[in-house]
Design a protein around this motif. Sequence first.
Motif, mmCIF file in Angstrom:
data_model
loop_
_atom_site.group_PDB
_atom_site.id
_atom_site.type_symbol
_atom_site.label_atom_id
_atom_site.label_comp_id
_atom_site.label_asym_id
_atom_site.label_seq_id
_atom_site.Cartn_x
_atom_site.Cartn_y
_atom_site.Cartn_z
ATOM 1 N N CYS A 61 0.855 -1.193 0.000
ATOM 2 C CA CYS A 61 0.000 0.000 0.000
ATOM 3 C C CYS A 61 0.889 1.240 0.000
ATOM 4 C CB CYS A 61 -0.990 -0.023 1.153
ATOM 5 S SG CYS A 61 -0.537 0.956 2.563
ATOM 6 N N ASN A 62 0.439 2.211 -0.731
ATOM 7 C CA ASN A 62 1.210 3.442 -0.939
ATOM 8 C C ASN A 62 1.581 4.147 0.367
ATOM 9 O OD1 ASN A 62 2.199 5.725 -2.518
ATOM 10 N ND2 ASN A 62 0.388 6.771 -1.747
ATOM 11 N N TRP A 63 0.639 4.161 1.321
ATOM 12 C CA TRP A 63 0.774 5.054 2.473
ATOM 13 C C TRP A 63 1.642 4.506 3.595
ATOM 14 C CZ3 TRP A 63 -0.662 9.584 0.968
ATOM 15 C CH2 TRP A 63 -1.622 9.668 -0.030
ATOM 16 N N CYS A 64 1.712 3.191 3.711
ATOM 17 C CA CYS A 64 2.493 2.625 4.821
ATOM 18 C C CYS A 64 3.605 1.710 4.311
ATOM 19 C CB CYS A 64 1.586 1.862 5.789
ATOM 20 S SG CYS A 64 0.553 2.974 6.770
ATOM 21 N N SER A 65 3.238 0.577 3.757
ATOM 22 C CA SER A 65 4.248 -0.435 3.438
ATOM 23 C C SER A 65 5.203 0.020 2.339
ATOM 24 C CB SER A 65 3.584 -1.759 3.051
ATOM 25 O OG SER A 65 2.840 -2.237 4.144
ATOM 26 N N TYR A 66 4.689 0.732 1.341
ATOM 27 C CA TYR A 66 5.592 1.214 0.287
ATOM 28 C C TYR A 66 6.570 2.227 0.886
ATOM 29 C CZ TYR A 66 7.386 2.867 -4.133
ATOM 30 O OH TYR A 66 8.227 3.193 -5.163
ATOM 31 N N ALA A 67 6.044 3.079 1.759
ATOM 32 C CA ALA A 67 6.917 4.062 2.419
ATOM 33 C C ALA A 67 7.926 3.346 3.325
ATOM 34 C CB ALA A 67 6.068 5.051 3.217
ATOM 35 N N GLY A 68 7.508 2.246 3.954
ATOM 36 C CA GLY A 68 8.427 1.450 4.775
ATOM 37 C C GLY A 68 9.533 0.840 3.922
ATOM 38 N N ALA A 69 9.168 0.359 2.731
ATOM 39 C CA ALA A 69 10.174 -0.194 1.802
ATOM 40 C C ALA A 69 11.121 0.906 1.352
ATOM 41 C CB ALA A 69 9.464 -0.825 0.595
ATOM 42 N N ASP A 70 10.556 2.068 1.100
ATOM 43 C CA ASP A 70 11.372 3.214 0.686
ATOM 44 C C ASP A 70 12.353 3.599 1.799
ATOM 45 O OD1 ASP A 70 11.991 5.081 -1.271
ATOM 46 O OD2 ASP A 70 10.750 6.624 -0.319
ATOM 47 N N GLY A 117 -6.392 -0.499 11.916
ATOM 48 C CA GLY A 117 -6.782 0.774 12.524
ATOM 49 C C GLY A 117 -6.074 1.978 11.915
ATOM 50 N N GLU A 118 -5.098 1.743 11.024
ATOM 51 C CA GLU A 118 -4.333 2.866 10.467
ATOM 52 C C GLU A 118 -4.498 3.028 8.962
ATOM 53 O OE1 GLU A 118 -0.275 2.469 11.790
ATOM 54 O OE2 GLU A 118 -0.871 2.489 13.889
ATOM 55 N N CYS A 119 -5.430 2.271 8.367
ATOM 56 C CA CYS A 119 -5.638 2.367 6.921
ATOM 57 C C CYS A 119 -6.098 3.777 6.561
ATOM 58 C CB CYS A 119 -6.686 1.338 6.486
ATOM 59 S SG CYS A 119 -7.148 1.471 4.762
ATOM 60 N N HIS A 120 -5.516 4.346 5.524
ATOM 61 C CA HIS A 120 -5.870 5.700 5.116
ATOM 62 C C HIS A 120 -7.245 5.763 4.467
ATOM 63 C CE1 HIS A 120 -1.801 6.276 6.273
ATOM 64 N NE2 HIS A 120 -1.780 7.537 5.882
ATOM 65 N N THR A 136 -11.081 1.316 6.309
ATOM 66 C CA THR A 136 -11.273 -0.128 6.533
ATOM 67 C C THR A 136 -10.707 -0.989 5.409
ATOM 68 O OG1 THR A 136 -13.454 0.003 5.525
ATOM 69 C CG2 THR A 136 -13.360 0.208 7.930
ATOM 70 N N GLY A 137 -9.890 -0.415 4.535
ATOM 71 C CA GLY A 137 -9.348 -1.185 3.404
ATOM 72 C C GLY A 137 -8.566 -2.399 3.860
ATOM 73 N N ASN A 138 -7.768 -2.235 4.908
ATOM 74 C CA ASN A 138 -6.946 -3.378 5.338
ATOM 75 C C ASN A 138 -7.801 -4.459 6.017
ATOM 76 O OD1 ASN A 138 -7.325 -1.791 7.566
ATOM 77 N ND2 ASN A 138 -5.162 -1.593 8.104
ATOM 78 N N TYR A 139 -8.906 -4.049 6.651
ATOM 79 C CA TYR A 139 -9.799 -5.072 7.218
ATOM 80 C C TYR A 139 -10.468 -5.850 6.083
ATOM 81 C CZ TYR A 139 -9.272 -2.699 11.707
ATOM 82 O OH TYR A 139 -8.763 -2.148 12.845
ATOM 83 N N SER A 140 -10.841 -5.129 5.049
ATOM 84 C CA SER A 140 -11.451 -5.784 3.886
ATOM 85 C C SER A 140 -10.445 -6.750 3.261
ATOM 86 C CB SER A 140 -11.884 -4.702 2.899
ATOM 87 O OG SER A 140 -12.064 -5.238 1.635
ATOM 88 N N PRO A 197 -2.849 1.680 -4.057
ATOM 89 C CA PRO A 197 -3.319 2.730 -3.160
ATOM 90 C C PRO A 197 -3.572 2.222 -1.735
ATOM 91 C CG PRO A 197 -4.672 2.643 -5.143
ATOM 92 C CD PRO A 197 -3.725 1.488 -5.212
ATOM 93 N N CYS A 198 -4.028 0.980 -1.639
ATOM 94 C CA CYS A 198 -4.429 0.428 -0.332
ATOM 95 C C CYS A 198 -4.409 -1.093 -0.463
ATOM 96 C CB CYS A 198 -5.845 0.911 -0.016
ATOM 97 S SG CYS A 198 -6.592 0.178 1.448
ATOM 98 N N SER A 199 -4.130 -1.802 0.627
ATOM 99 C CA SER A 199 -4.133 -3.270 0.533
ATOM 100 C C SER A 199 -5.513 -3.787 0.135
ATOM 101 C CB SER A 199 -3.670 -3.899 1.847
ATOM 102 O OG SER A 199 -4.537 -3.540 2.894
ATOM 103 N N GLY A 200 -6.554 -3.018 0.457
ATOM 104 C CA GLY A 200 -7.913 -3.410 0.083
ATOM 105 C C GLY A 200 -8.129 -3.405 -1.421
ATOM 106 N N ARG A 201 -7.230 -2.761 -2.148
ATOM 107 C CA ARG A 201 -7.339 -2.699 -3.613
ATOM 108 C C ARG A 201 -6.872 -3.990 -4.279
ATOM 109 N NH1 ARG A 201 -8.005 -3.305 -7.954
ATOM 110 N NH2 ARG A 201 -7.874 -1.979 -9.782
ATOM 111 N N VAL A 202 -6.152 -4.823 -3.530
ATOM 112 C CA VAL A 202 -5.570 -6.034 -4.122
ATOM 113 C C VAL A 202 -6.648 -7.117 -4.224
ATOM 114 C CG1 VAL A 202 -3.790 -7.808 -3.917
ATOM 115 C CG2 VAL A 202 -3.312 -5.457 -3.193
ATOM 116 N N SER A 203 -7.002 -7.424 -5.450
ATOM 117 C CA SER A 203 -7.985 -8.470 -5.688
ATOM 118 C C SER A 203 -7.317 -9.829 -5.548
ATOM 119 C CB SER A 203 -8.539 -8.313 -7.112
ATOM 120 O OG SER A 203 -9.143 -9.515 -7.538
ATOM 121 N N PRO A 204 -8.006 -10.813 -5.010
ATOM 122 C CA PRO A 204 -7.455 -12.168 -4.980
ATOM 123 C C PRO A 204 -7.063 -12.658 -6.379
ATOM 124 C CG PRO A 204 -9.381 -12.053 -3.580
ATOM 125 C CD PRO A 204 -9.283 -10.734 -4.300
#
Length: 153
Positions: free
Chosen positions: A16-25, A73-76, A79-83, A44-51
């Motif tokens: 996800c752009n906002w957390c994990s990608y920034a962590g990789a960066d 609790g920190e998804c921008h 609830t994308g990460n819960y989804s 944009p968000c982990s919730g965007r990743v289709s199976p």
Amino acid sequence: MAESGKWEPKILAFLCNWCSYAGADLAGTSRIQYPPNVRIIRVPCSGRVSPFFILSSLQKGVDGVLVSGCHPGECHYLTGNYSARRKFALLKSLLEFAGVEESRVQFSWVSASEGARFAKLIEKVTAEIRELGPSKRLVKTPHQGVFHATANK
Ligand code: FES
């Protein structure tokens, strides 16, 4: 295949752009070493990743897939990460049914400040997938988009 001639796993990471990608960066800018087996796709968000992205990746010869997003609790997008977590729990069941090793697909949470955690995660995922060997369970049939499980040889 690595330069040494030894097989090396190919791993695709949806971050996800906002957390994990920034962590990789951050891992990169901090010069923290991690295995070069991973190719990153920023979403944009982990919730965007289709199976289907994951199944398609495995079908096309990727040995393992990692999806990582913001901590719960920190998804921008609230609830994308819960989804994502719900979708991936179902996907795990489908993979198990198809005989695909569970650890070929992994999910994690990495924040923008966790560069070291990201590097450790990539080390762990790479080691686990290297242990499994090349992925051969999902093969493409003449009918695009249809997945069949085959016996590993
Ligand atoms: Fe990072 Fe939703 S924005 S998981």
